[in-house]
Structures are given as structure tokens and as C-alpha cells.
Design a protein around this motif. Structure first.
Motif, PDB file in Angstrom:
ATOM      1  N   PHE A   1     -25.040  12.385 -16.189  1.00 33.57           N
ATOM      2  CA  PHE A   1     -23.779  12.829 -15.587  1.00 33.57           C
ATOM      3  C   PHE A   1     -22.585  12.450 -16.475  1.00 33.57           C
ATOM      4  CE2 PHE A   1     -25.944  12.311 -11.221  1.00 33.57           C
ATOM      5  CZ  PHE A   1     -26.365  13.635 -11.238  1.00 33.57           C
TER       6      PHE A   1
ATOM      7  N   LEU B   1     -23.991  10.659  -8.227  1.00 35.26           N
ATOM      8  CA  LEU B   1     -25.051   9.689  -7.925  1.00 35.26           C
ATOM      9  C   LEU B   1     -25.161   9.445  -6.424  1.00 35.26           C
ATOM     10  CD1 LEU B   1     -24.663   7.005 -10.742  1.00 35.26           C
ATOM     11  CD2 LEU B   1     -26.645   8.481 -10.326  1.00 35.26           C
TER      12      LEU B   1
ATOM     13  N   TRP C   1     -27.339  12.122  -5.099  1.00 36.84           N
ATOM     14  CA  TRP C   1     -28.747  11.819  -5.396  1.00 36.84           C
ATOM     15  C   TRP C   1     -29.269  10.726  -4.462  1.00 36.84           C
ATOM     16  CZ3 TRP C   1     -30.301   6.974  -7.581  1.00 36.84           C
ATOM     17  CH2 TRP C   1     -31.678   6.857  -7.769  1.00 36.84           C
TER      18      TRP C   1
ATOM     19  N   ALA D   1     -30.021  16.837  -7.693  1.00 33.40           N
ATOM     20  CA  ALA D   1     -28.777  16.160  -8.032  1.00 33.40           C
ATOM     21  C   ALA D   1     -28.185  16.695  -9.330  1.00 33.40           C
ATOM     22  CB  ALA D   1     -29.011  14.652  -8.140  1.00 33.40           C
ATOM     23  N   LEU D   2     -29.026  16.968 -10.308  1.00 37.84           N
ATOM     24  CA  LEU D   2     -28.541  17.555 -11.556  1.00 37.84           C
ATOM     25  C   LEU D   2     -27.939  18.936 -11.314  1.00 37.84           C
ATOM     26  CD1 LEU D   2     -31.392  16.500 -14.007  1.00 37.84           C
ATOM     27  CD2 LEU D   2     -29.008  15.751 -14.090  1.00 37.84           C
TER      28      LEU D   2
ATOM     29  N   THR E   1     -34.459   5.790 -12.678  1.00 34.21           N
ATOM     30  CA  THR E   1     -34.042   7.187 -12.453  1.00 34.21           C
ATOM     31  C   THR E   1     -32.538   7.270 -12.249  1.00 34.21           C
ATOM     32  OG1 THR E   1     -36.169   7.740 -11.448  1.00 34.21           O
ATOM     33  CG2 THR E   1     -34.316   9.210 -10.976  1.00 34.21           C
TER      34      THR E   1
ATOM     35  N   LEU F   1     -30.004   9.331 -14.591  1.00 37.68           N
ATOM     36  CA  LEU F   1     -29.132  10.359 -14.006  1.00 37.68           C
ATOM     37  C   LEU F   1     -27.661  10.038 -14.275  1.00 37.68           C
ATOM     38  CD1 LEU F   1     -30.726  11.122 -10.523  1.00 37.68           C
ATOM     39  CD2 LEU F   1     -30.448  12.723 -12.420  1.00 37.68           C
TER      40      LEU F   1
ATOM     41  N   PRO G   1     -34.020  14.179  -7.996  1.00 39.00           N
ATOM     42  CA  PRO G   1     -33.221  14.125  -9.236  1.00 39.00           C
ATOM     43  C   PRO G   1     -32.836  15.506  -9.760  1.00 39.00           C
ATOM     44  CG  PRO G   1     -35.077  12.597  -9.351  1.00 39.00           C
ATOM     45  CD  PRO G   1     -35.300  13.451  -8.150  1.00 39.00           C
TER      46      PRO G   1
END
Length: 520
Positions: free
Chosen positions: A49, A136, A139, A154-155, A41, A45, A151
Motif C-alpha cells: 500500500f 489495512l 483487510w 484488500a489490494l 501478511t 500488504l 489480502p
């Protein structure tokens, strides 16, 4: 009777691999699968990013901000000449050769791997990688707090604010500074207080925003006191000790302490006393609503979630709310804190909504997935808006060729170390980037010259605004410069220069004019 003891042979058993004690093998296998899933994951991610940020960053060949040129060039000099190169370039400021303090020392060290090849491209890739690491870290904080849909939250950093995304795309220390604060909050919430001392020590060497970590620890202590009525000052103590040791055990001691006092206090006392760049001035309400509407909506939704939750607010949510209030107040004073407010608004909302989303565990599958689908839809729409707006902001930057021709002329036609009088303080990073053979008058922050010699600074202002007739004599005698570089927007100065018989135009292009002082 023989009482002799019989010596038995010693069997050397093979060392057993380290395992988690008291856990069945099936549980250990499950933990291994969870760690593997989290690793994958994180990789996905990180790739998302980097891709998103690179598409924003490379929508133009130019760097978004002037200071990036300075940072990448100094990192190059550190790699090629040593970690503490001589700094003769701003002799009429508090960054003169005797008092120079690199208040981004570890940031410049982090930039060194990006100084091989084209420095401009290296600076752009550094901005992408550092911002991705910051996202990150957010996250990782949410993951460690077992926040539902970590996740996705975080996005959301790609969607909350166009201004935030723009600031994260600049080759400056704020992206990794955000990563430090996210890590500090993670350790605070896990009670790893002693680690804060080391983090604070490193932060001091990294960036002069290190007092923020003490404030984060203070907000956490206050939140814990409000909930538990127990005042535990250890987080503040360890963080402060780390800061003190970082200041005292420093390659630039004692000039680092003098610089911190001189640089930070004037900004706190009277931000608008000297024109120091737009980042030190606040946004208007209209500007904030335009560039960060989702950040404000996320904050409002988090407050709503606290009200909808039947349970008492927990420590992490209260600490998150306190940090949003802290960075919100700072944002009202200076727009540069847009690099923190949207991120902590999103973290607070994630903390606030997580208990409500987890309570749907026993609901039908469609109802369990509905919040995730709604969150994904909102973030997708927000990311589409911020993507286009951030690209537009970056594309408005000055062309990277600005002052390239003028700098080449100066390098070829002036003695090494010759001082250049420039009419704008923020021209220094580009001039330094293209030509570190000359020295310059003022740069990075106008208060650096003001603090060094207030009378000289005000004289510089008068000259550059065309208030001094026949400026050649003043420029040569008071500033020790025989070469003048100005952009074409300083029309009043150019008019005075054209009428001065001691000034001769030596170079002109679409960006700048260079005059030389001649004897008559």
C-alpha cells in the motif's frame, strides 16, 4: 494424645506462563503460526500500500489539494505553540478568535510527527501513511470475518476507483475516517458494542464526520432486525452516548456544538446555495462511470453472488449491502462521499462472494485456485488504470509555489496581524501556509463568513467580481484591510483596481497581484 497440627512448609512454585486453556500444545503452536502468518501478511500488504500510494503521491512535488497546506501548518503550530494555539487568522468568520473550534483536532495531533523538516513533504508522507492504514483496516475487517482471499480483496482498494484513490491521497481526515468506520463495522459484527462508545468519542474529537458512525450502527441494527426479527438498539445507544460525551467533554465546548450545527445543517438543507467547492456537488453519471467503473462492477458482482448463493443472506453481507446503499445515496448528493462508497462496495462484494469461494474447498486444486487467479487478474488491470489516472489527477494540482512570492512580500512589508483582502476563499490555506504573520478575510469554507455576517459576505462577492467601482474605500472601511491579494483570473476586479486612484500595485508575479490602499 497430641492433637497439635503440624505446619508443613509452603512451596513457592514458579508462575506458569499464560496459555490458552484446554488446548493441546500442537493446537497452540498452530495458532501461533497463524498469528505469525497474519502479521507477516499485514506487513507485506502495508508495504504494498505504501509503495503504490507513494508512487502516486510523489509523481508531483505539489500537494493534491489546497486544504493540505492548512492542516500541516496548523499541526506545526500545535507542535511548536501548544495544542490549542490562538487562531486570529479569520476574524470575519465563525472561526474568529473567540469562537474558533478545531473540528480536526485529533487529526492535527496525528499530523504533528510529520511537521519536522519540510512541511510539504511531511504532508505528502502523512497522506500516504494514513491511506495505507485505512486500507489495512479494511483487510483487518475481512481477515477477522474469515473472508476467502482477504489480502487480495484488500489490494482491490488500489483498483476500485481513480477518484477514491485521489481522495485518499489528499492530506485530509477522510482516510483515517474510513479506518474508523471499518473498525466500527468490525466491532459491530463481533458484538463488541460497548467499544463503540469509546470509538465514537474519539471520532468526535477527530473529525466532524462523526455522525457517519451512528449511521453505520443504524444500518447494522436494521440488518439484524430484518434477519432475526429482533430489535437490538444497543449499538446505536452506545455510539450515540459516545458522540454526546465527545461533544460535551471537549476542549472547545460549547463552540464545537454551535459550529457543528452551523456548518453541517446548511450543507444538508441546500448544498448549492453558496459556491462551496466542487466536492459538495454530485458527479454526473458519465463522470462516475469514468472514474469508478470497477467500483460499480464490484457492487454488481456482489449482488450477483447473493443471487447465486443457495443459502440465506447472512448478517455481514446484508449490513454491507445496506452500507453500500447508504454511501451510494450520499454520493449522489455530494462527490466527497467517493471516499467511502468504493471501499464499502468492495467489502460487500467480499462478504457476498466468500461463501461461494469457500464451497470449492473439496474441488480439484486448479478449480480452487481459479477464482483467486481471476480476482488477481481483474484487480491488476484495475490497479494499472487507477494508478495512471490518479497520478494524472494529482499532477493537475496547482504548483506549490503559488503565492509563495506574494506571501513573502506581505510578510516583509506589512505590520504583524495586518488584514489581507483576498479575492478567492480557497486561497487561504496556501497564504496561511506561507505566511501566518498576517490575518485574512475568508477561508476554508465561504459559509463561515456568510454565517458570521451575511451582508458582509455578499459585499465581498460583489467586490471580487468587479461590481463595485473604486473598491478601495469599501475594502478599507467595511473589511478593515489595506492590502489586497488577487490571482490573475479575477480580471473584472483587476480592471476596477487599476482604475482606482487609491489602489497602488505593489507586487506582481505569474500567480498574483498585490495592491495597497493609499491616501489621496
Amino acid at each position: 494424645m497430641n492433637n497439635r497440627k503440624i505446619a508443613l512448609p509452603v512451596r513457592h512454585l514458579p508462575a506458569k506462563p499464560l496459555t490458552i486453556p484446554h488446548l493441546p500444545a500442537s493446537w497452540r503452536a498452530l495458532l501461533a503460526r497463524i498469528r505469525a502468518a497474519q502479521f507477516v501478511t499485514g506487513l507485506l500488504l502495508g508495504a504494498a500500500f505504501v509503495l503504490f500510494l507513494a508512487l502516486v503521491q510523489f509523481s508531483t512535488p505539489d500537494l493534491p489539494d489546497n486544504d493540505g497546506y492548512y492542516h500541516i501548518k496548523l499541526a506545526y503550530l500545535m507542535r511548536t505553540e501548544g495544542l490549542k494555539p490562538a487562531f486570529p487568522w479569520l476574524p470575519l468568520s465563525i472561526l474568529n478568535p473567540r469562537e474558533f473550534y478545531d473540528h480536526h483536532f485529533l487529526f492535527h495531533v496525528a499530523l504533528m510527527p510529520f511537521t519536522f523538516g519540510d512541511l510539504r513533504l511531511g504532508a505528502k508522507w502523512a497522506a500516504v501513511i494514513f491511506a495505507a492504514l485505512a486500507f489495512l483496516s479494511a483487510w483487518n475487517l475481512l481477515k477477522n470475518q474469515r473472508v476467502a482471499y482477504a489480502p487480495l480483496w484488500a489490494l482491490g482498494l488500489l483498483a476500485v476507483s481513480e477518484a477514491f484513490l485521489y481522495r485518499m491521497s489528499i492530506t485530509r481526515a477522510q482516510s483515517l475516517s474510513l479506518a474508523v468506520l471499518m473498525l466500527g463495522l468490525d466491532w459491530l459484527l463481533h458484538g463488541k458494542h460497548r467499544r463503540l462508545a469509546l470509538l465514537a468519542f474519539v471520532y468526535v474529537w477527530f473529525y466532524n464526520a462523526f455522525p457517519l458512525l451512528i449511521l453505520v450502527a443504524g444500518v447494522y441494527v436494521l440488518a439484524k432486525w430484518m434477519l432475526e426479527r429482533r430489535l437490538d438498539l444497543r449499538p446505536i445507544l452506545y455510539t450515540t452516548l459516545g458522540v454526546i460525551f465527545g461533544l460535551l467533554i471537549n476542549p472547545y465546548f460549547p463552540h464545537n456544538i454551535v459550529f457543528v450545527v452551523q456548518h453541517i445543517l446548511p450543507k444538508l438543507v441546500e448544498t448549492t446555495a453558496v459556491s462551496v467547492g466542487s466536492e459538495w456537488y454530485p458527479y454526473t453519471t458519465a463522470q462516475l462511470l469514468e472514474n469508478s467503473p470497477l467500483a460499480l462492477a464490484v457492487l454488481a458482482s456482489g449482488i450477483l453472488a447473493v443471487g447465486l448463493n443457495d443459502k440465506r443472506i447472512d448478517l455481514r453481507t446484508l449490513a454491507g449491502l445496506g452500507l453500500v446503499c447508504l454511501f451510494g445515496l450520499m454520493l449522489f448528493q455530494s462527490r466527497r462521499f467517493i471516499e467511502y462508497f468504493p471501499a464499502f462496495a468492495l467489502v460487500f462484494a467480499a462478504f457476498a462472494w466468500s461463501p461461494l469461494l469457500e464451497s470449492r474447498a473439496g474441488s480439484p486444486r486448479l478449480l480452487r485456485r481459479a477464482p483467486a487467479l481471476l480476482l488477481a487478474l481483474v484487480l491488476l488491470c484495475g490497479a494499472w488504470f487507477t494508478f495512471g489516472a490518479a497520478r494524472s489527477s494529482i499532477q493537475a494540482a496547482k504548483p506549490y509555489q503559488t503565492y509563495a512570492g506574494a506571501s513573502a512580500w506581505l510578510e516583509a512589508n506589512t505590520p504583524a496581524g495586518a488584514r489581507v483582502f483576498q479575492t478567492d476563499w480557497d486561497d487561504f490555506p496556501r497564504l496561511f501556509y506561507y505566511n501566518s504573520r498576517n490575518t485574512y478575510l475568508i477561508g476554508l469554507d465561504p459559509t463561515y463568513m456568510l454565517l458570521y455576517n451575511e451582508e458582509l459576505y455578499h459585499l465581498w462577492v460583489d467586490v471580487t467580481r468587479g461590481r463595485v467601482e473604486r473598491p478601495a474605500g469599501v475594502i478599507q472601511q467595511d473589511f478593515g484591510a489595506s492590502y489586497i491579494l488577487t490571482d490573475l483570473l479575477h480580471e473584472a476586479f483587476i480592471e476596477q483596481a487599476e482604475q482606482d486612484p487609491q489602489l497602488q500595485e505593489a507586487y506582481r508575479d505569474e500567480y498574483a497581484v498585490i495592491y495597497t490602499v493609499i491616501d489621496r
